[in-house]
Motif scaffolding. Sequence first.
Motif, PDB file in Angstrom:
ATOM      1  N   CYS A 144      95.233   1.420 -34.301  1.00 38.46           N
ATOM      2  CA  CYS A 144      95.514   2.523 -33.391  1.00 38.46           C
ATOM      3  C   CYS A 144      96.122   3.706 -34.150  1.00 38.46           C
ATOM      4  O   CYS A 144      96.465   3.598 -35.330  1.00 38.46           O
ATOM      5  CB  CYS A 144      96.438   2.048 -32.277  1.00 38.46           C
ATOM      6  SG  CYS A 144      98.125   1.669 -32.819  1.00 38.46           S
ATOM      7  N   THR A 198      99.250  -1.344 -33.564  1.00 33.62           N
ATOM      8  CA  THR A 198      98.217  -2.303 -33.172  1.00 33.62           C
ATOM      9  C   THR A 198      97.139  -2.305 -34.242  1.00 33.62           C
ATOM     10  O   THR A 198      96.542  -1.267 -34.522  1.00 33.62           O
ATOM     11  CB  THR A 198      97.623  -1.943 -31.791  1.00 33.62           C
ATOM     12  OG1 THR A 198      98.692  -1.897 -30.843  1.00 33.62           O
ATOM     13  CG2 THR A 198      96.593  -2.954 -31.350  1.00 33.62           C
ATOM     14  N   VAL A 207      93.134  -0.644 -24.328  1.00 32.28           N
ATOM     15  CA  VAL A 207      93.880   0.469 -24.901  1.00 32.28           C
ATOM     16  C   VAL A 207      95.169  -0.055 -25.526  1.00 32.28           C
ATOM     17  O   VAL A 207      95.834  -0.914 -24.951  1.00 32.28           O
ATOM     18  CB  VAL A 207      94.213   1.491 -23.784  1.00 32.28           C
ATOM     19  CG1 VAL A 207      95.097   2.612 -24.298  1.00 32.28           C
ATOM     20  CG2 VAL A 207      92.933   2.036 -23.164  1.00 32.28           C
ATOM     21  N   ALA A 208      95.516   0.468 -26.695  1.00 30.68           N
ATOM     22  CA  ALA A 208      96.818   0.189 -27.308  1.00 30.68           C
ATOM     23  C   ALA A 208      97.805   1.155 -26.673  1.00 30.68           C
ATOM     24  O   ALA A 208      97.784   2.361 -26.937  1.00 30.68           O
ATOM     25  CB  ALA A 208      96.760   0.386 -28.814  1.00 30.68           C
ATOM     26  N   CYS A 211     100.424   4.016 -28.234  1.00 33.64           N
ATOM     27  CA  CYS A 211     100.058   5.415 -28.476  1.00 33.64           C
ATOM     28  C   CYS A 211      98.856   5.847 -27.630  1.00 33.64           C
ATOM     29  O   CYS A 211      98.293   6.906 -27.864  1.00 33.64           O
ATOM     30  CB  CYS A 211      99.785   5.642 -29.953  1.00 33.64           C
ATOM     31  SG  CYS A 211      98.510   4.566 -30.631  1.00 33.64           S
ATOM     32  N   ASN A 212      98.463   4.992 -26.674  1.00 30.20           N
ATOM     33  CA  ASN A 212      97.333   5.244 -25.767  1.00 30.20           C
ATOM     34  C   ASN A 212      96.019   5.490 -26.513  1.00 30.20           C
ATOM     35  O   ASN A 212      95.251   6.390 -26.180  1.00 30.20           O
ATOM     36  CB  ASN A 212      97.662   6.370 -24.788  1.00 30.20           C
ATOM     37  CG  ASN A 212      98.645   5.903 -23.744  1.00 30.20           C
ATOM     38  OD1 ASN A 212      98.598   4.751 -23.301  1.00 30.20           O
ATOM     39  ND2 ASN A 212      99.558   6.773 -23.347  1.00 30.20           N
ATOM     40  N   THR A 213      95.781   4.652 -27.517  1.00 30.90           N
ATOM     41  CA  THR A 213      94.536   4.704 -28.276  1.00 30.90           C
ATOM     42  C   THR A 213      93.542   3.696 -27.707  1.00 30.90           C
ATOM     43  O   THR A 213      93.832   2.499 -27.683  1.00 30.90           O
ATOM     44  CB  THR A 213      94.786   4.353 -29.761  1.00 30.90           C
ATOM     45  OG1 THR A 213      95.672   5.311 -30.324  1.00 30.90           O
ATOM     46  CG2 THR A 213      93.492   4.331 -30.556  1.00 30.90           C
ATOM     47  N   VAL A 261      90.835   1.035 -27.887  1.00 32.54           N
ATOM     48  CA  VAL A 261      90.562   0.127 -29.000  1.00 32.54           C
ATOM     49  C   VAL A 261      89.148  -0.450 -28.910  1.00 32.54           C
ATOM     50  O   VAL A 261      88.389  -0.383 -29.868  1.00 32.54           O
ATOM     51  CB  VAL A 261      91.616  -1.001 -29.061  1.00 32.54           C
ATOM     52  CG1 VAL A 261      91.311  -1.987 -30.185  1.00 32.54           C
ATOM     53  CG2 VAL A 261      93.009  -0.412 -29.232  1.00 32.54           C
ATOM     54  N   LEU A 287      88.945   4.105 -34.887  1.00 30.18           N
ATOM     55  CA  LEU A 287      89.967   3.216 -35.449  1.00 30.18           C
ATOM     56  C   LEU A 287      89.871   3.118 -36.973  1.00 30.18           C
ATOM     57  O   LEU A 287      90.843   2.790 -37.634  1.00 30.18           O
ATOM     58  CB  LEU A 287      89.861   1.810 -34.848  1.00 30.18           C
ATOM     59  CG  LEU A 287      90.049   1.699 -33.335  1.00 30.18           C
ATOM     60  CD1 LEU A 287      89.908   0.260 -32.898  1.00 30.18           C
ATOM     61  CD2 LEU A 287      91.379   2.274 -32.898  1.00 30.18           C
TER      62      LEU A 287
END
Length: 178
Positions: free
Chosen positions: A9, A14, A90-91, A94-96, A98, A114
């Motif tokens: 992330c 993550t 989502v991670a 950090c709201n990434t 995945v 990623l």
Amino acid sequence: MSGTADIGCACGRTRLEVLGAPILVSECLCNSCRAAAGRLATLPGARNILTSYGATSCAEYRKDRVRILSGAEHLSEFRLAADAGTRRVVATCCNTPVFLELKGAHWLSIYLHLWPHEARPKAELRTMVGALPDASNLPDDIPNLKSHTVSFYAKLLGAWIAMGFRNPKIDVVGKIEA
């Protein structure tokens, strides 16, 4: 691409490990992927994962070739609707976004952002171009397919056969709304 890749992330909490080459690397232009990416981009601190022409870029990996190294406690699912068969994971650190997982699928579509830019797998094709009202602005660097093809499904079936028709479960504890 061979060996393993350590990806993660935006904040690095993550991390995933992917083993070997992906089944396929694609850019999807379906309505669901575009809508989900748009909604996920509204989360605090999130960034837009769509390409400049509105595609989501993913590497499709067999589930048995993906391992969560750290940050599993940050993984939460997002669904466009409560009964949707597709979940995006989502991670939340950090709201990434995945990965994307289809109900019953033996693979994960792992978002290409990623990977570090220089190590990022290259897309082989764009799919679901038929969902666009106007596809004239798409680059012609790779095939722009109106929908999924027999070859697309054959690659996925070949991977499932190689897995012995197994479908490992990927547990995610949280849920998010966007």
